[in-house]
Design an enzyme around this catalytic site. Structure first.
Site, PDB file in Angstrom:
ATOM      1  N   LYS A  31      10.535 -18.391 -16.932  1.00 61.63           N
ATOM      2  CA  LYS A  31       9.704 -17.220 -16.637  1.00 61.63           C
ATOM      3  C   LYS A  31      10.500 -16.006 -16.176  1.00 61.63           C
ATOM      4  O   LYS A  31      11.503 -16.120 -15.490  1.00 61.63           O
ATOM      5  CB  LYS A  31       8.684 -17.555 -15.527  1.00 61.63           C
ATOM      6  CG  LYS A  31       7.633 -18.546 -15.921  1.00 61.63           C
ATOM      7  CD  LYS A  31       6.480 -17.974 -16.738  1.00 61.63           C
ATOM      8  CE  LYS A  31       5.711 -16.896 -16.066  1.00 61.63           C
ATOM      9  NZ  LYS A  31       4.750 -17.409 -15.080  1.00 61.63           N
ATOM     10  N   HIS A  62     -10.497   0.788 -27.181  1.00 53.60           N
ATOM     11  CA  HIS A  62     -11.170  -0.519 -26.962  1.00 53.60           C
ATOM     12  C   HIS A  62     -10.168  -1.670 -26.995  1.00 53.60           C
ATOM     13  O   HIS A  62     -10.524  -2.791 -27.342  1.00 53.60           O
ATOM     14  CB  HIS A  62     -12.260  -0.779 -27.997  1.00 53.60           C
ATOM     15  CG  HIS A  62     -13.187   0.368 -28.197  1.00 53.60           C
ATOM     16  ND1 HIS A  62     -14.338   0.535 -27.484  1.00 53.60           N
ATOM     17  CD2 HIS A  62     -13.092   1.441 -29.030  1.00 53.60           C
ATOM     18  CE1 HIS A  62     -14.946   1.652 -27.880  1.00 53.60           C
ATOM     19  NE2 HIS A  62     -14.198   2.234 -28.801  1.00 53.60           N
ATOM     20  N   GLU A 116       2.877  -5.468 -11.128  1.00 51.95           N
ATOM     21  CA  GLU A 116       1.733  -6.228 -10.589  1.00 51.95           C
ATOM     22  C   GLU A 116       1.457  -5.828  -9.144  1.00 51.95           C
ATOM     23  O   GLU A 116       0.307  -5.665  -8.727  1.00 51.95           O
ATOM     24  CB  GLU A 116       1.998  -7.730 -10.672  1.00 51.95           C
ATOM     25  CG  GLU A 116       1.842  -8.287 -12.072  1.00 51.95           C
ATOM     26  CD  GLU A 116       2.299  -9.736 -12.199  1.00 51.95           C
ATOM     27  OE1 GLU A 116       1.844 -10.402 -13.106  1.00 51.95           O
ATOM     28  OE2 GLU A 116       3.129 -10.193 -11.391  1.00 51.95           O
TER      29      GLU A 116
END
Ligand code: ARG
Length: 459
Positions: free
Chosen positions: A283, A156, A290
């Site tokens: 970044k 979970h 992705e």
């Protein structure tokens, strides 16, 4: 110039419709398979004496020179040929004249195209299988050197129990192994020859289907000519297997994306596989996983497309089948690229932050089950032990501490059977070590798995 079909037609096709009808722009990929298929067919027609040996030889030589010209860039299959099959046949007639017109005896483009795609896909399946082995090997190498690196295991998406990082990665090796097994099974059905089914009904020309099948390396032949030209199950099965491969790649991608966030910091990306932002100089983006996660959608889409294309088609061949190629080609390209990219990412694009991982498993309640199991070892019924540990967790939460911060007396206030050795039992290394049930994360189990995979992964 638009071509005129058979003498039955008076005028040529509308030029837009001609383009609309054509598949040459994408099915030229099948050039080698189409030539191989034609060579086998010509040899067979010689064996059955439909062609004389000199005719057959002339055709084969012509086809081989077309292949050579293509490789040397002297021949490009292109419009106005409708598709690769016409393109080669037209070129052959150009090259050798009248004899070339005999090649299409006893066959149709319907069994021809079915043969070509199967030959093409069979090769691709073998390449993809090797890419899967490469990926498994990359996972294996990281696993092998991280038996004793611990990582929180989740259910979970909540911390559950600590794991050996090797065990976590071995789970992916298992998944990709199932993909390999599925591909192997699909390959059997791909490796079945429809050649000789002709348009749909077979042919009165004397042919030998076993001969062409053997020439082309097919294991089996279709038993029913109608089924032979109208079966695209193998495309769907392949793309469905690919969809599962993509789902596995997407799941590991998702994990990597999470692991490299500041919030997790379980791993970091090396410069080789990370990208920057055009605006935010700090970044470092995980574009590779992705993109893999994103491309999963394409392959699922291809599966949906194929299923939908096939569903309403009456027997036998219908032009709808021409639409099978682009989703199939795109799937092969996409999964091949994604498998390669993931392998590179694992080989040189990601570094696990072992210190952070160890620190994480030392600072949570993921050893709660072990606390309960400790009491079970002292003959306390599990459900009772479970409730006692629930109370201890609550107690710790109110004091903002962990189990390891408790004094023995505090433990004993919950149950008298807690002894000094409880602290050893709570240590995550011992927690993991003790999960020694078959297939568990215990180090002995993991080592056995690694030995098994080492043997199995040798190509
Ligand atoms: N380009 C066609 C395809 O990809 C080849 C078969 C054409 N057959 C026909 N009867 N029109 O399916």
């Amino acid at each position: 110039m638009s071509k005129v079909w058979s003498n039955r037609f008076d005028t040529s096709l509308n030029s837009f419709i001609e383009e609309f009808n054509a598949s040459i722009s994408f099915d030229k990929k099948l050039i080698f398979e189409d030539i191989d298929c034609s060579i086998a067919h010509a040899k067979m027609l010689c064996k059955t004496k439909v062609l004389s040996s000199s005719e057959s030889l002339e055709i084969i030589k012509g086809l081989e020179s077309i292949k050579k010209d293509f490789i040397e860039g002297k021949f490009t299959p292109e419009a106005p040929s409708e598709d690769i099959h016409y393109s080669i046949e037209e070129k052959l007639i150009d090259l050798i004249g009248e004899t070339g017109k005999k090649l299409h005896t006893g066959r149709s483009r319907n069994d021809q195209v079915g043969t070509d795609i199967r030959l093409w896909l069979r090769k691709k399946i073998d390449t993809i299988d090797n890419l899967l082995i490469d990926l498994q090997n990359s996972l294996f190498l990281i696993a092998e050197s991280n038996i004793y690196t611990l990582i929180p295991g989740y259910t979970h998406m909540q911390r559950a129990q600590p794991l050996s990082l090797a065990h976590h990665l071995l789970a992916y090796i298992e998944m990709f192994q199932r993909d390999r097994e599925r591909l192997k099974e699909v390959r059997v059905r791909v490796n079945t020859s429809p050649l000789g089914a002709a348009a749909l009904a077979g042919t009165k020309i004397k042919i030998d289907r076993y001969f062409t099948a053997q020439e082309l390396g097919f294991e089996n032949i279709y038993q029913n000519s109608i089924d032979a030209v109208s079966d695209r199950d193998f495309c769907i099965e392949f793309v469905s297997t690919s969809a599962l491969i993509m789902s596995h790649l997407s799941r590991i991608s998702e994990e990597i994306i999470l692991w490299v966030t500041d919030e997790f910091s379980f791993a970091k990306l090396t410069d080789k596989c990370a990208t920057g932002s055009s605006l935010m100089p700090q970044k470092k983006n995980p574009d590779v996983p992705e993109l893999i996660r994103g491309k999963t959608g394409r392959v699922y889409g291809n599966l949906q497309a194929l299923l939908t294309i096939i569903k309403g088609i009456p027997l036998s061949y219908n032009k709808d089948f021409q639409e099978d190629k682009e989703p199939l080609f795109d799937t092969v390209e996409t999964i091949s690229a994604c498998l390669k990219a993931m392998t590179i990412l694992l080989n040189e694009g990601i570094e696990f932050n072992i210190e952070k991982l160890m620190d994480t498993v030392n600072n949570d309640f993921s050893n709660a089950t072990d606390l309960a199991d400790y009491l079970v070892g002292k003959k306390v019924p599990f459900r009772k032990a479970y409730q006692i540990v629930g109370d201890i967790v609550k107690y710790c939460l109110t004091k903002d501490i962990l189990f390891k911060d408790l004094h023995l007396e505090e433990f004993q206030a919950f149950h008298s059977e807690f002894k000094e050795d409880i602290f050893e039992n709570l240590n995550p290394m011992n927690v993991v070590k003790s999960r020694n049930s078959l297939g568990g994360t215990g180090f002995d189990q993991v080592k056995l798995e690694l030995i098994k995979w080492k043997k199995k992964l040798k190509k």
